[in-house]
Design a protein around this motif. Structure first.
Motif, PDB file in Angstrom:
ATOM      1  N   ASN A  13       0.843  -1.188   0.000  1.00 21.82           N
ATOM      2  CA  ASN A  13       0.000   0.000   0.000  1.00 21.82           C
ATOM      3  C   ASN A  13       0.884   1.245   0.000  1.00 21.82           C
ATOM      4  O   ASN A  13       1.797   1.352   0.807  1.00 21.82           O
ATOM      5  N   ILE A  14       0.619   2.181  -0.905  1.00 24.89           N
ATOM      6  CA  ILE A  14       1.399   3.418  -0.993  1.00 24.89           C
ATOM      7  C   ILE A  14       0.428   4.589  -0.968  1.00 24.89           C
ATOM      8  O   ILE A  14      -0.513   4.644  -1.769  1.00 24.89           O
ATOM      9  N   GLU A  15       0.670   5.524  -0.046  1.00 28.94           N
ATOM     10  CA  GLU A  15      -0.161   6.721   0.052  1.00 28.94           C
ATOM     11  C   GLU A  15       0.651   7.951  -0.337  1.00 28.94           C
ATOM     12  O   GLU A  15       1.829   8.039  -0.020  1.00 28.94           O
ATOM     13  N   VAL A  16      -0.005   8.870  -1.031  1.00 28.12           N
ATOM     14  CA  VAL A  16       0.629  10.130  -1.411  1.00 28.12           C
ATOM     15  C   VAL A  16      -0.215  11.280  -0.866  1.00 28.12           C
ATOM     16  O   VAL A  16      -1.393  11.115  -0.544  1.00 28.12           O
ATOM     17  N   LYS A  26      -2.584  10.484 -12.504  1.00 29.63           N
ATOM     18  CA  LYS A  26      -1.973   9.609 -13.506  1.00 29.63           C
ATOM     19  C   LYS A  26      -0.983   8.679 -12.834  1.00 29.63           C
ATOM     20  O   LYS A  26      -0.296   9.064 -11.891  1.00 29.63           O
ATOM     21  N   VAL A  27      -0.897   7.449 -13.365  1.00 33.77           N
ATOM     22  CA  VAL A  27       0.061   6.463 -12.859  1.00 33.77           C
ATOM     23  C   VAL A  27       0.745   5.833 -14.061  1.00 33.77           C
ATOM     24  O   VAL A  27       0.102   5.485 -15.046  1.00 33.77           O
ATOM     25  N   ASN A  36      -3.138  -0.860  -8.645  1.00 31.05           N
ATOM     26  CA  ASN A  36      -4.557  -0.563  -8.609  1.00 31.05           C
ATOM     27  C   ASN A  36      -4.730   0.689  -7.752  1.00 31.05           C
ATOM     28  O   ASN A  36      -4.237   0.732  -6.629  1.00 31.05           O
ATOM     29  N   VAL A  37      -5.406   1.700  -8.294  1.00 31.44           N
ATOM     30  CA  VAL A  37      -5.684   2.912  -7.525  1.00 31.44           C
ATOM     31  C   VAL A  37      -6.872   2.602  -6.623  1.00 31.44           C
ATOM     32  O   VAL A  37      -7.952   2.262  -7.095  1.00 31.44           O
ATOM     33  N   ILE A  38      -6.658   2.718  -5.309  1.00 29.46           N
ATOM     34  CA  ILE A  38      -7.680   2.378  -4.327  1.00 29.46           C
ATOM     35  C   ILE A  38      -8.610   3.561  -4.064  1.00 29.46           C
ATOM     36  O   ILE A  38      -9.824   3.404  -4.012  1.00 29.46           O
ATOM     37  N   ASN A  39      -8.030   4.718  -3.863  1.00 31.09           N
ATOM     38  CA  ASN A  39      -8.803   5.955  -3.717  1.00 31.09           C
ATOM     39  C   ASN A  39      -7.939   7.095  -4.235  1.00 31.09           C
ATOM     40  O   ASN A  39      -6.879   6.865  -4.796  1.00 31.09           O
ATOM     41  N   VAL A  75      -2.110   0.634  -4.692  1.00 28.52           N
ATOM     42  CA  VAL A  75      -1.527  -0.633  -4.264  1.00 28.52           C
ATOM     43  C   VAL A  75      -0.744  -1.194  -5.443  1.00 28.52           C
ATOM     44  O   VAL A  75      -1.251  -1.242  -6.564  1.00 28.52           O
ATOM     45  N   VAL A  76       0.517  -1.575  -5.180  1.00 30.21           N
ATOM     46  CA  VAL A  76       1.324  -2.238  -6.201  1.00 30.21           C
ATOM     47  C   VAL A  76       1.481  -3.698  -5.804  1.00 30.21           C
ATOM     48  O   VAL A  76       1.514  -4.023  -4.616  1.00 30.21           O
TER      49      VAL A  76
END
Length: 146
Positions: free
Chosen positions: A39-42, A48-49, A60-63, A68-69
């Motif tokens: 899980n990675i939060e910014v 864009k990814v 997958n963009v969670i919110n 999540v990678v």
């Protein structure tokens, strides 16, 4: 006139240093194992990814602030996440390794007095350490090979 040139130089140097530290603050490496996720939060909303090798790492963009990678195969891939300001929020190299946790637990259980280190190197496994006999060494190699 000399004082203005001096101040301009100082401001230029400070801007360079600030830019250097800003770039380093979001560039790094992260390790995961095959079939595992992270899980990675910014801080800013994700717009864009980019992932350089989707055969190795997918996402997958969670919110709006969380991605999540997950590792699909051994190797590495660059993950780049952009925010609403078109600013690069994150640029990490995601390194995917073989999951060696079960082998490590087995070796620790069967050979508690040995100091064996097992590391993933791409699709291969490196074994190092100290054991009491050649028989234990061979047993450790067999466990790693299976």
């Amino acid at each position: 006139m000399m004082e203005i040139a001096y101040r301009t130089r100082i401001v230029s140097i400070l801007l360079f240093i600030f830019t250097l530290f800003s770039i380093q603050s979001f560039a790094g490496q992260q390790y995961i194992t095959i079939n595992d996720a992270k899980n990675i939060e910014v801080a800013e909303k994700i717009t864009k990814v980019f992932i350089s090798d989707p055969d190795v790492v997918d996402y997958n963009v969670i919110n709006e602030n969380t991605i999540v990678v997950f590792g699909k195969a051994t190797g590495h891939s660059r993950l780049m996440v952009y925010g609403v300001s078109e600013k690069l929020l994150l640029s990490d190299k995601i390194i995917v390794d073989i999951d060696l946790s079960q082998v490590r637990r087995q070796i620790a259980l069967h050979f508690p007095d040995s100091t064996v280190r097992i590391e993933s190197v791409g699709n291969q496994v490196a074994v190092s350490g100290v054991v009491a006999s050649e028989q234990i060494r061979d047993d450790v190699y067999r466990m790693v090979a299976n």
